[in-house]
Design an enzyme around this catalytic site. Structure first.
Site, PDB file in Angstrom:
ATOM      1  N   SER A 289       0.814  -1.215   0.000  1.00  2.03           N
ATOM      2  CA  SER A 289       0.000   0.000   0.000  1.00  2.03           C
ATOM      3  C   SER A 289       0.847   1.264   0.000  1.00  2.03           C
ATOM      4  CB  SER A 289      -0.908  -0.004   1.233  1.00  2.03           C
ATOM      5  OG  SER A 289      -0.122   0.062   2.396  1.00  2.03           O
TER       6      SER A 289
ATOM      7  N   LYS B  15       3.846  10.066   3.882  1.00  2.00           N
ATOM      8  CA  LYS B  15       3.778  11.207   2.949  1.00  2.00           C
ATOM      9  C   LYS B  15       4.600  12.378   3.478  1.00  2.00           C
ATOM     10  CE  LYS B  15       0.385   9.836   0.031  1.00  2.00           C
ATOM     11  NZ  LYS B  15       0.418   8.418   0.492  1.00  2.00           N
TER      12      LYS B  15
END
Lengths: 207, 207
Positions: A125, A164
DNA sequence: TGTTCTATAGAACATTCGTTAAATACCAAC
DNA sequence: GTTGGTATTTAACGAATGTTCTATAGAACA
């Protein structure tokens, strides 16, 4: 010209020799131990290694070879990181638990951070962060992250953790994947929870 | 004849030299470093030290002197022990706390016990255990003690901790001071709580 | 007093070991 | 090809260093 693997063998030999005997080998020890045919060739390679800052020597001092050891940090491998689960909470209690495994990393890899731990990535993922199944991420304990820092972010609505770069924008948060070909996602400040900063990523292809 | 302190100086010099330079000194290094007047005298003392198992050397190998280090155990100094207070509870959480100070002790001092910690003695309430204000007791984590073992015992009624040898007698417990000139005290089994075993006592008069 | 053990001194020897010089071979780039 | 850097070989020098031998002195002990 090919970089001969012989210097690696020399380093390995020095390390073993010192481990076993408690003092450093002489040039002639290395000669025999590494099947090298002349002392001056050993000298030659030792000089290169010294220039490369892999070893240190005191001139004219017998048995003065020393490996330039990077500072080694023991990093506990505390669990896994996967899309659908928050990453393990790290508090002083967690630290006292003996981790299943410990990674010995140099400061060259992890810098000189404070509380460092490692997580094994489960699943694909996080490909948008250029992180694959089986990779190991090195994390630093943190509840916040500066703009531009790569962090493990828990998305409350999505019930998902993601890696992120964080940027604060007026009224929203931009989460930028490491893979520049992918688009950023935007969400509200109330939807995110920083669970740690990413210090490094390890991917071992061998073994 | 007097045992010269020079061999202690030699050991100290070897230790310092190795710390600073990463390899062992030569006989002539020691000669200069310890103001000894001849190499054969250094040899002489080194041979004695080797016989005493204080150092090890490989014959004919330059710079092969090694100190025979006792196994060193890092013992956390976790707090104080005083008459009116229970001693600190030691659990896995306490271990994870970094102790204020760590004592480096050899197995010669503390044996090969399991969970070891140190406490500084506050006050003179343990003089009957031949323990003075400022001494350091080395404790082993334990909830029970065998007959004759020296333990830290919490006396519930008296609200007091004391260091005594424990003997179980019919219907009562005998607590025997280390000082044989003092009388034992007796109490009921329900009144005591073993808080740890005494492994060693350190008293440093110097410094 | 003599004996014995430890500590000290000086000198010389033999080996270990770092260093150097000069020449050759190999490979790559120009 | 020529040039140039890297890798290798051979040989020898000389300094660093462990070792040994002999001699001396003081203290402990019988």
């Amino acid at each position: 010209m090919r970089k001969p693997e012989i210097r690696g063998r020399i380093l390995e030999y020095i390390r073993r020799f010192f481990d076993e005997r408690g003092y450093a080998p002489t040039i002639r020890d290395i000669l025999r131990g590494c099947n090298i045919s002349s002392t001056s060739l050993v000298q030659y390679h030792l000089n290169v290694l010294e220039k490369e800052n892999q070893i240190r020597r005191d001139p004219e001092v017998f048995r003065s070879i020393q490996l330039v050891e990077k500072d080694i940090i023991e990093v506990p491998l505390l669990g896994t990181i996967a899309a659908g689960e928050p990453i393990p909470v790290v508090d002083s209690g967690t630290w006292s638990n003996r981790a299943e495994e410990t990674l010995r990393l140099t400061t060259d890899v992890v810098g000189n951070k404070g509380h460092i731990y490692a997580l094994k990535v489960k699943g694909t993922s996080m490909l948008d962060a250029l992180i694959n199944d089986g990779d190991v991420v090195i994390m630093e304990v943190a509840q916040t992250a500066e703009d531009g820092e790569m962090a493990a972010v828990w998305l409350k609505n999505e019930q998902e953790v993601t890696l992120k770069k964080i940027y604060r924008e007026p009224g929203r948060i931009r989460l930028q994947p490491a893979n520049s070909e992918m688009k950023a996602i935007y969400t509200g400040p109330e939807n995110i929870e920083v669970q740690g900063k990413v210090v490094a990523v390890l991917r071992r292809l061998d073994q």
